[in-house]
Write a protein that holds these residues in place. Sequence first.
Motif, short mmCIF file in Angstrom:
data_model
loop_
_atom_site.label_atom_id
_atom_site.label_comp_id
_atom_site.label_asym_id
_atom_site.label_seq_id
_atom_site.Cartn_x
_atom_site.Cartn_y
_atom_site.Cartn_z
N ARG A 19 46.10 -25.52 79.34
CA ARG A 19 44.75 -26.74 78.43
C ARG A 19 45.77 -27.26 77.60
O ARG A 19 46.25 -26.94 76.83
CB ARG A 19 43.72 -25.88 77.89
CG ARG A 19 42.72 -26.66 77.50
CD ARG A 19 41.23 -25.96 77.65
NE ARG A 19 40.25 -26.87 77.23
CZ ARG A 19 39.00 -26.42 77.70
NH1 ARG A 19 38.66 -25.13 77.84
NH2 ARG A 19 37.95 -27.51 77.63
N ILE A 20 45.55 -28.57 77.85
CA ILE A 20 46.28 -29.68 77.00
C ILE A 20 45.39 -30.66 76.20
O ILE A 20 44.18 -30.94 76.73
CB ILE A 20 47.13 -30.40 77.83
CG1 ILE A 20 48.02 -29.48 78.31
CG2 ILE A 20 47.76 -31.81 77.08
CD1 ILE A 20 48.97 -30.13 79.50
N ALA A 21 45.65 -30.93 74.88
CA ALA A 21 44.94 -31.94 74.14
C ALA A 21 45.71 -33.21 74.06
O ALA A 21 47.05 -33.09 73.63
CB ALA A 21 44.48 -31.50 72.87
N MET A 55 46.06 -25.30 64.96
CA MET A 55 46.74 -24.90 66.38
C MET A 55 47.25 -23.40 66.65
O MET A 55 47.27 -22.71 65.44
CB MET A 55 48.12 -25.86 66.66
CG MET A 55 47.69 -27.18 67.08
SD MET A 55 49.14 -28.46 67.32
CE MET A 55 49.81 -27.45 68.52
N ALA A 56 46.95 -22.90 67.67
CA ALA A 56 47.57 -21.66 67.74
C ALA A 56 48.94 -21.30 67.64
O ALA A 56 49.89 -22.09 67.94
CB ALA A 56 47.23 -21.26 69.37
N LYS A 93 42.67 -23.50 71.16
CA LYS A 93 42.57 -23.35 72.79
C LYS A 93 43.74 -23.91 73.53
O LYS A 93 43.92 -23.78 74.76
CB LYS A 93 41.12 -23.63 73.31
CG LYS A 93 40.92 -24.93 73.21
CD LYS A 93 39.22 -25.38 73.66
CE LYS A 93 39.02 -26.66 73.53
NZ LYS A 93 37.29 -26.86 73.72
N TYR A 94 44.53 -24.73 72.84
CA TYR A 94 45.41 -25.85 73.45
C TYR A 94 46.81 -25.21 73.42
O TYR A 94 47.30 -24.65 72.37
CB TYR A 94 45.60 -27.01 72.79
CG TYR A 94 44.30 -27.88 73.10
CD1 TYR A 94 43.55 -28.08 74.49
CD2 TYR A 94 43.31 -27.93 71.97
CE1 TYR A 94 42.48 -28.66 74.49
CE2 TYR A 94 42.08 -28.57 71.96
CZ TYR A 94 41.76 -28.96 73.22
OH TYR A 94 40.22 -29.52 73.48
N ASP A 95 47.34 -25.04 74.64
CA ASP A 95 48.79 -24.84 74.80
C ASP A 95 49.67 -25.75 74.35
O ASP A 95 50.94 -25.63 73.88
CB ASP A 95 49.23 -24.28 76.39
CG ASP A 95 48.27 -23.49 76.75
OD1 ASP A 95 48.15 -22.34 76.45
OD2 ASP A 95 47.62 -23.62 77.77
N VAL A 96 49.19 -27.05 74.61
CA VAL A 96 50.18 -28.34 74.04
C VAL A 96 49.35 -29.34 73.26
O VAL A 96 47.95 -29.43 73.83
CB VAL A 96 50.93 -28.82 75.12
CG1 VAL A 96 51.84 -30.02 74.83
CG2 VAL A 96 51.89 -27.90 76.09
N LEU A 118 53.82 -28.89 70.36
CA LEU A 118 53.23 -30.31 69.75
C LEU A 118 54.38 -31.30 70.16
O LEU A 118 55.55 -31.01 70.04
CB LEU A 118 53.10 -30.31 68.12
CG LEU A 118 52.89 -31.47 67.50
CD1 LEU A 118 51.38 -31.85 67.98
CD2 LEU A 118 52.97 -31.22 65.81
N VAL A 119 53.69 -32.32 70.87
CA VAL A 119 54.54 -33.57 71.03
C VAL A 119 54.31 -34.66 70.42
O VAL A 119 53.21 -35.06 70.47
CB VAL A 119 54.43 -33.85 73.00
CG1 VAL A 119 55.32 -34.92 73.19
CG2 VAL A 119 54.84 -32.64 73.45
#
Length: 326
Positions: free
Chosen positions: A127-129, A224-225, A196-199, A230-231
């Motif tokens: 899952r990505i935001a 964030m988890a 819930k985001y991995d990235v 983070l990009v």
Amino acid sequence: MDAQNVEVAALVQKIAALHADIAKLPSLSPSPVVDALFTNLVMACVPPSPVDVTKLGPDAQRMREELIRLCSDAEGHLEAHYADMLAAFDNPLDHLGRFPYFSNYIILSKLEYDLLIRYVPGLAPSRIAFVGSGPLPFSSLVLAARHLPNALFDNYDRCGAANDRARKLVRADEGLRKRMSFHTADVANLTDELRKYDVVFLAALVGMAAEDKAKVVAHLGRHMADGAALVVRSAHGARGFLYPIVDPEDIRRGGFDVLAVYHPDDEVINSVIIARKIDAHAKGLQNGHAHARGAVPIVSPPCKCCKMEANALQKREEMATTELSI
């Protein structure tokens, strides 16, 4: 005045003249005059330059800040224009190459993906935001279609009209439509959702002033988890007249371990910073990648294949467009 200072002064004078012309425009919507001015601006900022825009005087700083806002407004008008154009096709995704800078997104997205898997080993995001996705969410589209085919993408933008345009682009592709959602929200109002985001990708124009960008990063760091990547898109050198420059120290202060900083030297404008949320219980070490505070891990690109792929795709898109026009 030495040669380097002369070069910097000449560049700042040229940028200031372009800023004055752009500021006089009655509209920033795409037109021959608008397109020509912004093309000249980009061409002035892309070549390597000794300028450090963060050290310019107060007048030049004010000019730069206003210019970034004008660039942001013009970019919004350009993307909205092409989003509406693409939405007129039965399947908009078949015609993305009509956007004049589409190949840049191909290169940038592949670069970001390659940097992610290089500096965050074992990353398999589900899952990505993407924060600041806009009316033409090219980055999410390219990443979802080409590099992360099993991931879900949540795109966030403060503008409801931008999200409405973006939804129309994926309406004919059932697979992408199921994996891409669009949310109208300010990142400052996102809290539990971020865990819930991995990235999380942070667009270049989210938080245009340095202090605003630092606040956004700190907010992400709070919510964030642990271990999530983070990009962040930044800028370097004269490209800082086009986009905000992100200080890696602000990312560290926000609760992240900065893993890599990449500054392009080609037509891709944005620098890329790869970071990882520090585990509060791991005392700042992230899989052996922690860096000494103050040492910026500036890296080379993972490979040149992303540019080759973009060029090949651009040629295919041009051929397809030519065939459609016959």
